[in-house]
Scaffold this motif. Structure first.
Motif, PDB file in Angstrom:
ATOM      1  N   HIS A  13       0.817  -1.225   0.000  1.00  0.00           N
ATOM      2  CA  HIS A  13       0.000   0.000   0.000  1.00  0.00           C
ATOM      3  C   HIS A  13       0.841   1.261   0.000  1.00  0.00           C
ATOM      4  CE1 HIS A  13      -3.806  -2.152   1.683  1.00  0.00           C
ATOM      5  NE2 HIS A  13      -3.433  -2.592   0.501  1.00  0.00           N
ATOM      6  N   CYS A  47      -5.688  11.477  -9.266  1.00  0.00           N
ATOM      7  CA  CYS A  47      -6.606  10.493  -8.684  1.00  0.00           C
ATOM      8  C   CYS A  47      -7.892  10.360  -9.512  1.00  0.00           C
ATOM      9  CB  CYS A  47      -6.948  10.883  -7.256  1.00  0.00           C
ATOM     10  SG  CYS A  47      -5.557  10.716  -6.099  1.00  0.00           S
ATOM     11  N   ASP A  81      -3.283  10.246   1.053  1.00  0.00           N
ATOM     12  CA  ASP A  81      -4.129   9.387   1.877  1.00  0.00           C
ATOM     13  C   ASP A  81      -5.517   9.352   1.251  1.00  0.00           C
ATOM     14  OD1 ASP A  81      -2.139   8.900   3.732  1.00  0.00           O
ATOM     15  OD2 ASP A  81      -2.624  10.684   4.896  1.00  0.00           O
ATOM     16  N   VAL A  82      -5.890   8.184   0.666  1.00  0.00           N
ATOM     17  CA  VAL A  82      -7.173   8.071  -0.021  1.00  0.00           C
ATOM     18  C   VAL A  82      -7.872   6.798   0.424  1.00  0.00           C
ATOM     19  CG1 VAL A  82      -6.422   9.388  -2.038  1.00  0.00           C
ATOM     20  CG2 VAL A  82      -6.143   6.907  -2.010  1.00  0.00           C
ATOM     21  N   TRP A 100      -5.208   1.746  -8.457  1.00  0.00           N
ATOM     22  CA  TRP A 100      -4.035   2.379  -7.863  1.00  0.00           C
ATOM     23  C   TRP A 100      -2.814   2.416  -8.791  1.00  0.00           C
ATOM     24  CZ3 TRP A 100      -6.850   4.218  -4.331  1.00  0.00           C
ATOM     25  CH2 TRP A 100      -7.803   3.438  -3.670  1.00  0.00           C
ATOM     26  N   LEU A 110       1.579   6.451  -2.044  1.00  0.00           N
ATOM     27  CA  LEU A 110       0.143   6.348  -1.825  1.00  0.00           C
ATOM     28  C   LEU A 110      -0.140   5.543  -0.563  1.00  0.00           C
ATOM     29  CD1 LEU A 110      -2.700   6.842  -3.120  1.00  0.00           C
ATOM     30  CD2 LEU A 110      -2.456   4.584  -4.188  1.00  0.00           C
ATOM     31  N   HIS A 112      -3.453   3.951   0.957  1.00  0.00           N
ATOM     32  CA  HIS A 112      -4.832   3.774   0.519  1.00  0.00           C
ATOM     33  C   HIS A 112      -5.509   2.658   1.282  1.00  0.00           C
ATOM     34  CE1 HIS A 112      -2.963   0.465  -1.660  1.00  0.00           C
ATOM     35  NE2 HIS A 112      -4.181  -0.029  -1.851  1.00  0.00           N
TER      36      HIS A 112
END
Length: 770
Positions: A13, A47, A81-82, A100, A110, A112
């Motif tokens: 991640h 994004c 930060d998603v 991603w 990233l 996530h």
């Protein structure tokens, strides 16, 4: 979010390695809000484009930004930060993992997660960090209605549960502050985690979102923005994500800001201090709200008068109704002293108004102003927050113009944990716990305030501080001897520590060295207390048991060499009294300037002084000093008072009613300060051959003297003479005691008297909770 997820996604991640700065090369200066907005917009475009490439459902799925990205606070090397959030009934296919790849391929780091809406709600309900992160949710792509539901649910849940969850958040904040330290004082500042850093700014926003408290938004916004600007520059200089300003970063930061290196450090510390102050103030208000339930129908907080012109409202010291700052130059000091002693908030708008409207204090300061200053300095832990409010509102230059010399000044020695100005405040807090050990607590507190005032210049600070301390002490109205004592303490405040660790205490030359500099026992004891307070405020290792033993032993040798002479009897107290006592007590009131005296002449008897003290207590007249003596069957006492000038007729009426038992007197009301130290009650067997001398040191509160005198009267002990003084926050009372019609008390009676007075004045034990 830091949670696993991703429907078969084989990649980690968080992509390791050197990241490419968002929105440009790492050497590009990053300076303002507009650049952060451009950086955030670039990340949003990335994004959204990634989301549009996959075959996501039209409804029930949304890509959202959280945390710093959600707030639009991306620095050059920040992670994104998603969260991919979806309704519980939406089935995610392989596209969720493919989402991603375009972001990773761009070189962006990233962080996530993939979560169903009920999962997020549940996680926020049990994990405080998750709840805080989701308060900053921002829509990126997909179903905007889902994002709206998520935001609404998170805010509603946060506000509903705020009273329950804020104590846990408070403990998290406190633990972080203790572990990391304060941004204003760290040698390697941590812009994010330190007290007064970016994390605190975010939590303040969360507290505002709870609707329980508010903060001064312009100050919070400006401080937050300043730290973000510094972090942007730091990332650009370091070429990596970091929140810690290492020593090698300061020159580059200074160049990017167009400032000198020292000014850059001061700027960062200034912002950190301001945000720390806002954080402390806001948490105090949270605690007040947590403990208060506003009655139905009450719209305005209740005002409780606590001193002339000063009131307490919702846990904060404010101006009372009818207060006139322009007519009361002591109002600012009085409000500050009351807030510090009660360990409550001095409302910043109140302090700011007093700075604007209060008349200057006359110079030299009247005794009442000096007493208030000493009370403020000796208030203990409550001093820190109040002093910060005085600093933030511009009050300190009015009270102590010399403070600017040491404000935010870093220490040259790495052993110090604080800047010079904060160290001075901490020294006052430490000294406040030692006032029972010295004869002049007022002098100790002034010396603690001024002991490092000479720092910041080219000369040795002890020598440089001596003339400054002498000027300040004279300006605040100390007498000539006290001024010289303060100057001596400032000049030689390192003497005991340096001598104890570098010289042989058994060598006669060592004591000769000390005696040439310290003139008397009173000064020696003050110096020992100042040395301990200074060391404790520096760092725990600065007052280790080994060092404390060396210094204390040397001080005892010095005191023995100076050969204290306490005297063998009471000093002369007044003119000769009439040969026969008046038929009824005579009261005479005299006033002039800030001095008011009540003289009482009456037939001597056990309990006479206690009755007079009770009358003054009923009139709410604080006693500053008392001198009492007897000649034959006639007793006289002179009471110096603070407050309004009493009416002689009222005093006589009250006295007659009291002695005739027609007036209820709160004789056993125990006067307890908000922060009482234990009283010191000691017998001094060598002080007199004719009487038993009892010395009492206790917090100066209305009723202390009355309670002491009534305790002695209950034991049928005659007070032959009394010498009571108020020195700052401490009452120092000496009583010469005899048996009625006889001489000094027996050892047994003397011990019983001391024990009874100590018990009467001691703070009550905490109530047991079953």
């Amino acid at each position: 979010m830091g949670q696993p997820g991703g429907d078969g996604d084989p990649r980690p991640h968080r992509r390791a390695g050197r990241r490419r700065p968002l929105g440009g090369d790492s050497a590009t200066p990053v300076t303002d809000v507009e650049t952060r907005a451009e950086r955030t917009a670039a990340a949003d475009t990335l994004c959204v484009a990634a989301f549009e490439k996959v075959e996501a459902p039209v409804t029930g799925v949304a890509l959202v930004a959280v945390g710093g990205y959600g707030r639009g606070e991306l620095a050059p090397c920040s992670d994104l930060d998603v969260v991919l959030v979806h309704d519980d009934d939406v089935r995610l296919g392989g596209w969720a993992g493919e989402l991603w790849y375009p972001i990773w391929d761009s070189g962006t780091r990233l962080d996530h997660a993939v979560r169903a809406l009920p999962q997020m709600t549940a996680a926020a309900g049990t994990d405080l960090k998750v709840a805080l992160g989701l308060l900053d949710t921002r829509h990126l792509a997909g179903d905007p209605n889902l994002t709206l539901r998520l935001r609404t649910t998170m805010l509603t849940q946060w506000r509903r549960d705020a009273r329950r969850r804020l104590p846990e958040l408070r403990e998290m904040v406190r633990a972080r502050h203790e572990q990391v330290g304060e941004l204003a004082h760290l040698s390697v500042p941590d812009l994010k985690e330190a007290a007064g850093g970016l994390r605190d700014a975010t939590i303040l926003r969360a507290l505002v979102a709870s609707w329980l408290v508010d903060v001064p938004h312009p100050q919070l916004r400006a401080g937050h923005r300043s730290l973000l600007d510094v972090r942007d520059r730091l990332h650009a200089l370091a070429g990596r994500a970091t929140d810690r300003i290492a020593p090698e970063h300061w020159p580059g930061l200074a160049h990017s800001l167009g400032l000198e290196e020292a000014a850059t450090q001061q700027h960062v510390r200034e912002v950190g201090r301001r945000l720390t102050h806002l954080s402390r103030l806001t948490w105090r208000r949270v605690e007040a709200v947590q403990g208060r339930r506003t009655p139905v129908g009450v719209r305005r907080p209740e005002l409780t008068s606590i001193a002339p012109g000063v009131a307490l409202s919702a846990g904060e010291v404010v101006l009372d109704r009818g207060a006139d700052p322009a007519a009361d130059p002591l109002l600012l000091l009085r409000a500050a002293a009351e807030a510090a002693e009660r360990d409550v908030v001095l409302a910043p708008p109140t302090a700011a108004r007093l700075v604007r409207e209060c008349a200057p204090i006359p110079e030299p300061w009247p005794r009442a102003a000096r007493q208030l200053l000493v009370r403020l300095l000796a208030a203990g832990p409550g001093l820190l927050a109040v002093w910060e409010t005085l600093d933030e509102t511009g009050a300190l230059p009015r009270l102590l113009p010399e403070w600017e010399r040491i404000r935010l000044l870093p220490h040259a020695s790495e052993i110090h944990r604080f800047t010079v100005d904060r160290h001075v405040v901490e020294t006052c807090i430490e000294a406040s716990a030692l006032i029972r050990d010295v004869a002049r607590p007022d002098v100790l507190m002034v010396a603690a305030l001024l002991h490092d005032i000479g720092k910041g210049g080219p000369h040795e600070h002890c020598a440089a501080g001596e003339p400054i301390a002498r000027d300040v002490a004279a300006r605040i109205g100390l007498g000539r001897e006290e001024v010289e004592t303060v100057a001596t303490l400032v000049r030689w405040h390192l003497l005991l520590a340096e001598t104890a660790t570098t010289r042989d205490p058994d060598d006669p030359a060592t004591l000769d060295h000390l005696v040439r500099r310290i003139p008397d026992v009173t000064t020696a004891r003050l110096l020992l207390a100042l040395t301990e307070a200074d060391a404790r405020a520096t760092a725990p290792k600065a007052w280790s048991s080994w060092r404390a033993g060396l210094v204390t032993d040397l001080a005892r040798r010095l005191i023995a060499r100076l050969d204290e002479d306490e005297g063998t009897g009471p000093p002369a107290l007044g003119t000769a009294l009439p040969a026969t006592a008046p038929a009824s007590p005579e009261f005479v009131v005299e006033s002039g300037g800030d001095d008011c005296r009540v003289t009482v002449v009456a037939a001597d008897r056990v309990g006479l002084l206690a009755d007079v003290a009770a009358v003054l207590t009923l009139q709410r007249l604080p006693v500053r000093t008392v001198r009492a003596w007897t000649e034959g069957d006639v007793a006289a006492s002179v009471w110096s008072l603070d407050g309004d000038v009493p009416d002689v007729a009222v005093l006589r009426q009250r006295y007659d009613a009291l002695t005739a038992a027609r007036l209820g007197v709160p004789a056993r009301a125990r006067p307890v300060a908000p922060r009482d130290l234990e009283p010191r009650v000691a017998l001094r067997p060598d002080a007199s051959r004719e009487a038993t001398v009892l010395e009492v040191r206790a917090a100066d509160r209305t009723g202390v003297l009355q309670l002491t005198l009534e305790t002695l009267a209950d034991l049928d002990i005659w007070v032959r003479s009394a010498h009571a003084d108020t020195l700052g926050p401490q009452a120092v009372d000496v009583f010469y005691l005899q048996e009625s019609g006889a001489g000094a008390l027996s050892d047994t009676r003397a011990a019983a008297a001391a024990h009874a007075v100590r018990d009467a004045l001691s703070p009550p034990a905490p109530a047991h909770r079953g």
